[in-house]
Design a protein around this motif. Structure first.
Motif, short mmCIF file in Angstrom:
data_model
loop_
_atom_site.label_atom_id
_atom_site.label_comp_id
_atom_site.label_asym_id
_atom_site.label_seq_id
_atom_site.Cartn_x
_atom_site.Cartn_y
_atom_site.Cartn_z
N LEU A 199 0.82 -1.21 0.00
CA LEU A 199 0.00 0.00 0.00
C LEU A 199 0.86 1.26 0.00
O LEU A 199 0.67 2.16 -0.82
CB LEU A 199 -0.94 -0.01 1.21
N THR A 200 1.82 1.33 0.91
CA THR A 200 2.67 2.51 1.00
C THR A 200 3.53 2.64 -0.25
O THR A 200 3.68 3.74 -0.79
CB THR A 200 3.54 2.45 2.26
N ALA A 201 4.09 1.54 -0.72
CA ALA A 201 4.90 1.58 -1.94
C ALA A 201 4.07 2.10 -3.12
O ALA A 201 4.53 2.93 -3.90
CB ALA A 201 5.46 0.19 -2.24
N ARG A 202 2.84 1.65 -3.21
CA ARG A 202 1.96 2.09 -4.29
C ARG A 202 1.61 3.57 -4.14
O ARG A 202 1.61 4.32 -5.11
CB ARG A 202 0.70 1.23 -4.32
N ASN A 203 1.35 4.01 -2.91
CA ASN A 203 1.00 5.41 -2.66
C ASN A 203 2.09 6.38 -3.12
O ASN A 203 1.81 7.51 -3.51
CB ASN A 203 0.72 5.66 -1.18
N TYR A 204 3.35 5.94 -3.05
CA TYR A 204 4.46 6.80 -3.44
C TYR A 204 5.08 6.40 -4.77
O TYR A 204 6.19 6.76 -5.09
CB TYR A 204 5.50 6.85 -2.30
N GLN A 205 4.31 5.65 -5.58
CA GLN A 205 4.70 5.24 -6.92
C GLN A 205 6.09 4.61 -6.99
O GLN A 205 6.89 4.94 -7.88
CB GLN A 205 4.62 6.42 -7.90
N VAL A 206 6.39 3.73 -6.03
CA VAL A 206 7.66 3.02 -6.05
C VAL A 206 7.57 1.91 -7.08
O VAL A 206 6.80 0.98 -6.93
CB VAL A 206 7.99 2.46 -4.65
N MET A 207 8.36 2.05 -8.16
CA MET A 207 8.32 1.09 -9.27
C MET A 207 9.57 0.22 -9.34
O MET A 207 9.53 -0.87 -9.89
CB MET A 207 8.19 1.84 -10.62
N SER A 208 10.69 0.72 -8.83
CA SER A 208 11.96 -0.01 -8.85
C SER A 208 12.56 -0.02 -7.46
O SER A 208 12.28 0.88 -6.66
CB SER A 208 12.95 0.68 -9.81
N LEU A 209 13.38 -1.04 -7.20
CA LEU A 209 13.99 -1.16 -5.88
C LEU A 209 15.52 -1.23 -6.01
O LEU A 209 15.99 -1.77 -7.00
CB LEU A 209 13.46 -2.41 -5.17
N PRO A 210 16.24 -0.72 -5.04
CA PRO A 210 15.74 0.07 -3.93
C PRO A 210 15.36 1.48 -4.37
O PRO A 210 15.98 2.05 -5.25
CB PRO A 210 16.94 0.13 -2.97
N THR A 211 14.34 2.02 -3.75
CA THR A 211 13.97 3.43 -3.90
C THR A 211 14.12 4.08 -2.53
O THR A 211 13.64 3.54 -1.54
CB THR A 211 12.53 3.59 -4.41
N LEU A 212 14.81 5.21 -2.50
CA LEU A 212 14.95 5.98 -1.27
C LEU A 212 14.14 7.25 -1.43
O LEU A 212 14.28 7.96 -2.42
CB LEU A 212 16.41 6.35 -1.02
N ILE A 213 13.28 7.52 -0.45
CA ILE A 213 12.48 8.75 -0.47
C ILE A 213 12.73 9.50 0.84
O ILE A 213 12.61 8.92 1.92
CB ILE A 213 10.97 8.47 -0.63
N LEU A 214 13.09 10.76 0.71
CA LEU A 214 13.31 11.60 1.88
C LEU A 214 12.03 12.39 2.16
O LEU A 214 11.52 13.08 1.28
CB LEU A 214 14.47 12.58 1.62
N PHE A 215 11.52 12.24 3.38
CA PHE A 215 10.31 12.94 3.80
C PHE A 215 10.69 14.05 4.77
O PHE A 215 11.53 13.85 5.65
CB PHE A 215 9.34 11.97 4.50
N ARG A 216 10.06 15.19 4.60
CA ARG A 216 10.27 16.31 5.52
C ARG A 216 8.91 16.92 5.80
O ARG A 216 8.17 17.25 4.88
CB ARG A 216 11.20 17.33 4.89
N ASN A 217 8.58 17.06 7.08
CA ASN A 217 7.28 17.59 7.49
C ASN A 217 6.13 16.84 6.83
O ASN A 217 5.14 17.43 6.41
CB ASN A 217 7.19 19.09 7.16
N GLY A 218 6.29 15.52 6.70
CA GLY A 218 5.23 14.67 6.18
C GLY A 218 5.10 14.60 4.68
O GLY A 218 4.21 13.95 4.16
N SER A 219 6.02 15.28 3.95
CA SER A 219 5.95 15.27 2.49
C SER A 219 7.24 14.75 1.88
O SER A 219 8.32 15.03 2.39
CB SER A 219 5.72 16.69 1.96
N PRO A 220 7.12 14.02 0.75
CA PRO A 220 8.34 13.58 0.07
C PRO A 220 9.01 14.78 -0.59
O PRO A 220 8.36 15.56 -1.29
CB PRO A 220 7.82 12.59 -0.98
N VAL A 221 10.31 14.96 -0.34
CA VAL A 221 11.04 16.10 -0.91
C VAL A 221 12.15 15.68 -1.86
O VAL A 221 12.71 16.51 -2.57
CB VAL A 221 11.61 17.02 0.20
N TRP A 222 12.50 14.39 -1.87
CA TRP A 222 13.58 13.91 -2.73
C TRP A 222 13.46 12.41 -2.88
O TRP A 222 13.10 11.71 -1.93
CB TRP A 222 14.93 14.28 -2.09
N THR A 223 13.74 11.91 -4.08
CA THR A 223 13.67 10.48 -4.37
C THR A 223 14.86 10.08 -5.23
O THR A 223 15.26 10.83 -6.13
CB THR A 223 12.37 10.14 -5.15
N THR A 224 15.40 8.91 -4.95
CA THR A 224 16.43 8.33 -5.82
C THR A 224 16.18 6.84 -5.92
O THR A 224 15.62 6.24 -5.00
CB THR A 224 17.86 8.62 -5.30
#
Length: 111
Positions: free
Chosen positions: A64-89
């Motif tokens: 569910l969480t992976a789908r909510n943040y459109q994670v399509m490939s692994l590993p995916t790193l997402i940086l969250f700040r104040n509850g929002s994603p601000v950077w992805t690699t």
């Protein structure tokens, strides 16, 4: 130091509701690069414990969480700040490059 795990059920509390920035490692057991990046993330978690939280989320067990943040490939790193994603690699990267990217994003956000 082992990285703490987050699930679909605990994501809100352990990631989105945190005061510090949270880097989430979306991974899976079958993914070799996912295992390669774990020691790097553990080192960063220890070195930056006062300013950054790092969590792991198994994408197979928590779709569910992976789908909510459109994670399509692994590993995916997402940086969250104040509850929002601000950077992805996507993909494993060397520690120095990962730290440089994180620092750049965090400094920009502090400006």
């Amino acid at each position: 130091m082992s990285l703490s795990t987050v699930t679909d059920e605990t994501f809100q509390e352990l990631v989105l509701d945190q005061d510090k920035p949270v880097l989430v490692d979306f991974w899976a057991q079958w993914c070799p690069p996912c295992h390669m990046i774990v020691p790097v993330l553990a080192e960063i978690a220890e070195e930056r414990a006062d300013t950054l939280i790092i969590r792991k989320l198994n994408s197979d067990e928590n779709p569910l969480t992976a789908r909510n943040y459109q994670v399509m490939s692994l590993p995916t790193l997402i940086l969250f700040r104040n509850g929002s994603p601000v950077w992805t690699t996507v993909g494993a990267r060397p520690k120095a490059r990962l730290l440089a990217d994180l620092d750049a994003v965090l400094q920009t956000a502090d400006a």
